[in-house]
Design an enzyme around this catalytic site. Structure first.
Site, PDB file in Angstrom:
ATOM      1  N   CYS A 205      67.013 -95.708  19.106  1.00 12.00           N
ATOM      2  CA  CYS A 205      66.070 -96.009  18.030  1.00 12.00           C
ATOM      3  C   CYS A 205      66.335 -95.108  16.828  1.00 12.00           C
ATOM      4  O   CYS A 205      66.622 -93.919  16.977  1.00 12.00           O
ATOM      5  CB  CYS A 205      64.654 -95.808  18.557  1.00 12.00           C
TER       6      CYS A 205
ATOM      7  N   ASP B 151      46.928 -38.522  43.148  1.00 16.27           N
ATOM      8  CA  ASP B 151      48.221 -37.872  43.287  1.00 16.27           C
ATOM      9  C   ASP B 151      48.868 -38.291  44.606  1.00 16.27           C
ATOM     10  O   ASP B 151      48.207 -38.778  45.511  1.00 16.27           O
ATOM     11  CB  ASP B 151      48.051 -36.350  43.278  1.00 16.27           C
TER      12      ASP B 151
END
Lengths: 240, 513
Positions: free
Chosen positions: B85, B328
């Site tokens: 197209c 820690d």
């Protein structure tokens, strides 16, 4: 939580190690700036930050002096209290050379000492508590009586520490200092002094009068409290 | 009029639109583009099959002009789907074909994408802007009575038509929900390219010096491709007069030999958030991977123990772990644990039901004794923000094993209970001073108590404001935390062990076990 109590047995089994023992590595500089017995100890934290402290063999401690005043105005222009650091990178810090003075200490007997950085880096902070509590310097040399915190350039902390004496080298240096300065007659006294050093933190001013002969050489020190007297040997120093 | 034509709602009545229809077909428009340019806006028309659309176009173009009522159909319906197209370059032809949608489906299956809902996004070649404009000008010139005042904005967009046509069909193939113009966290992105016509916008650079300044330095540095983008091309087209544009571009545009190709099919899934709480029972396990000078310390970490399996379950590309504070390496986290959040980046699977989450939690917990998790759940993006809300207001409870310098009696610890809301001035601890700014921060200890163990040890229980450094409070950090436990007890104190007993955050919600 009962578990930790049962674990206590293990903890007691091991010899107790202080905060400094656990997290810091010491490095020493003896006869700083060529000044006899003016020894300093740098404590390097595992994160590479360095704390400048007094070594047990420094006359301030070894001679049992009483600190009257700590002054951070080190030259006419430089006051360590003006140090300001900004941000993570500690921008704006005063830059320290090994020979940069950190503070001046005046004792009750009017003797004066200058304490130096011994390490290159950014000055993070000086211990402002020493202004109001100068006695901390000799009473708690490796905790509340620290002198300053220094941050060496990234990656250079270990190199800086390598220039200092290790714990063993420091003890050897003290021994040598003792041997070179004393006659054989005072060998006995030296052994005592050495064992004192090994205790690290002893600041006792015992043993008066044991050391009369050696005391005469040094001016400004009380002969009674003199430990081993020796000549300065510069051979060990990388620079003077 | 044929049945098929009665449903159409065009710019004008069907009879009047027959002539433009024929012209568009001759110019090379596919049935969808034909209907678009005639003004059709009804999605149901476009959702017809390719064959049905061919028939509609065929009938529309073969009606005798001016006599729309008499049915024809003498000519055989010619299928134009293989001829690219001129207006969509095949996006509404091959791009909508069963074959292409099957390709999308197999790609989804290959990469195991699963989601409840999907949405479609189309990236089309920019020269289509020029082409669609050229079609419009062609119509406006030839059928000025019908197209005066019409512009490309009134034409149904190609992207809408594409989504109407393909959305519902993909929905069935992929077995996911699809709603037109409803955004989904899962996006299928199609990028179409058309090599044959890719230089068709280039003329605009010399034709529109205002949009593309010739002597600017930028121009020389940048290639044509970076200068020509959707915004600049749209601006350039609208800056040209109709006659100028038509003198530069063929209207209608030239026919082409090839169809658009989908060069890239990318799937993108928004991040999924998983929350929970964790306990940490090890004193040698770091929270996140611990690297010193490029070298790994410790085999694993809390975040890896938690996230590895979650990441695998959601088939995510990456994860980001965050938590309400951190402990820690040598600190345990007990009690109900610490809230955490895992952000899963590009998950292929987003829809994990609660019972599967429960299994996942069990799997993570059975894989290790160092940590345990609970309340594992999927949370929304909005919910995920709650992790960091009130970071400093919340409280935390700890218990610390303390060693004292001088012998103590149980009664020596009583005074601790009388201390409430004690404000500490904490200078940035030496252990973190290398990576935090130096400052003195006020932190509050709400209450404390001491549990006597022996003359040299006791257990300190304390509840504090978040952000209080407990280790430093106990040993004093070279006198840099004031007051510290040592100043309160008038002797050296040291911390041998620390446990987090609770992190007082009411999030995420508790899940019954």
């Amino acid at each position: 939580m009962d578990a930790p109590i049962s674990k206590m047995a293990d903890l007691e089994g091991k010899a107790y190690r202080t905060v400094v023992d656990r997290y810091y590595t010491p490095g020493y500089r003896t006869d700083v700036q060529g000044r006899h017995r003016e020894d300093l100890c740098i404590l390097q934290h595992s994160n590479k930050v360095c704390i400048v402290t007094l070594a047990a063999s420094h006359p301030l401690m070894a001679d049992g002096k009483t600190v009257a005043r700590v002054d951070f105005q080190v030259t006419e222009k430089v006051n360590r209290l003006d140090n300001k650091v900004i941000g993570k990178g500690k921008r704006g810090a005063q830059w320290l050379q090994e020979s940069s003075p950190l503070c001046r200490v005046t004792c009750t007997d009017n003797t004066e000492f200058t304490l130096y950085s011994c390490i290159k880096g950014k000055l993070v902070e000086v211990n402002e508590n020493l202004i109001n509590s100068p006695q901390l310097l000799t009473e708690k040399p490796s905790s509340e009586g620290y002198i300053a915190i220094v941050l060496p350039k990234f990656g250079e902390s270990d190199k800086e520490m390598a220039r200092l004496l290790s714990q063993q080298q420091y003890q050897d240096a003290l021994e040598r200092r003792g041997r070179e300065a004393t006659s054989e007659a005072r060998e006995r006294d030296l052994v005592q002094a050495r064992s004192k050093m090994e205790e690290e933190e002893s600041s006792s001013s015992t043993d008066p009068g044991k050391d009369q002969a050696g005391g005469s050489k040094d001016s400004g020190d009380e002969p009674n409290q003199k430990r081993a007297k020796l000549e300065v040997t510069d051979k060990e120093q990388p620079s003077s | 009029m044929a049945e098929e034509l009665k449903q159409l709602k065009l710019f004008s009545d069907v009879a009047a639109m027959l002539a433009p229809a024929r012209s568009l077909r001759e110019a090379g428009c596919c049935p969808c583009c034909l209907l678009r340019f005639l003004g059709e806006k009804d999605c149901h028309i476009y959702q017809k099959s390719a064959e049905e659309l061919q028939t509609v176009a065929h009938i529309l173009c073969n009606q005798p002009q001016g006599n729309a009522d008499s049915a024809t159909g003498d000519n055989k319906c010619v299928n134009t789907d293989d001829i690219p197209c001129i207006a969509c370059l095949g996006i509404l032809q091959h791009g909508c074909s069963e074959e292409f949608l099957d390709r999308i489906q197999s790609k989804m299956e290959e990469e195991c994408y699963k989601s409840q809902l999907f949405s479609l996004s189309l990236m089309t070649p920019i020269q289509l802007l020029v082409r669609e404009h050229a079609v419009m000008l062609f119509l406006r010139e030839r059928f000025s009575d019908l197209y005066t005042g019409q512009s490309i904005d009134k034409v149904t967009s190609m992207k809408d038509v594409y989504k109407w046509r393909c959305g519902p069909r993909l929905k069935d193939k992929l077995n996911m929900e699809y709603h037109h113009q409803v955004e989904s966290p899962f996006l299928i992105q199609l990028m179409f390219e058309h090599k044959e016509t890719e230089t068709e916008c280039s003329f605009l650079i010399s034709a529109c010096p205002k949009v593309f300044p010739t002597n600017s330095r930028k121009r020389k540095r940048d290639s044509e491709q970076t200068v020509l983008n959707r915004t600049s091309v749209t601006r350039a087209i609208s800056s040209l007069s109709e006659s100028k544009f038509m003198s530069l571009v063929r209207c209608p545009p030239e026919k082409v030999d090839t169809m658009c190709r989908c060069q890239e099919l990318t799937c993108y899934h928004e991040a999924v958030f998983v929350a929970g709480r964790y306990n940490k029972y090890s004193r040698t396990l770091s929270q996140t991977p611990w690297v010193v000078d490029g070298e790994r310390r410790g085999e694993t970490s809390v975040s890896e123990l938690i996230c590895t399996r979650i990441k695998a379950m959601f088939m995510a590309q990456e994860y980001r772990f965050s938590s309400a504070g951190r402990e820690d390496v040598d600190v345990r986290t007990l009690g109900r644990g610490r809230p955490f959040l895992v952000e899963l980046i590009q998950p292929h699977i987003s829809d994990v039901p609660p019972d599967k989450m429960k299994l996942l939690q069990q799997e993570i917990n059975s894989g290790t004794t160092d940590i345990a998790i609970r309340d594992l759940q999927v949370v929304s993006r909005e919910e995920s923000g709650k992790l960091k809300v009130g970071e400093t207001e919340k409280t935390k409870s700890y218990s610390a094993l303390v060693r004292v310098e001088k012998p103590i009696q149980p009664d020596d610890l009583k005074f601790l209970e009388e201390i409430t809301d004690l404000t500490l001035a904490q200078k940035t601890p030496i252990r973190v001073i290398h990576r935090r700014p130096l400052a003195s921060r006020d932190r509050v200890i709400h209450n404390m108590s001491g549990e006597y163990i022996d003359s040299q040890h006791f257990r300190l229980h304390l509840k504090t404001q978040a952000g209080t450094y407990i280790k430093e409070f106990v040993h004093g950090d070279f006198g840099r935390t004031q007051p510290s436990l040592s100043t309160l007890m008038h002797m050296d104190t040291d911390i041998l062990e620390l446990d987090v007993e609770s992190v007082d955050v009411d999030w995420p919600k508790t899940i019954d076990e």
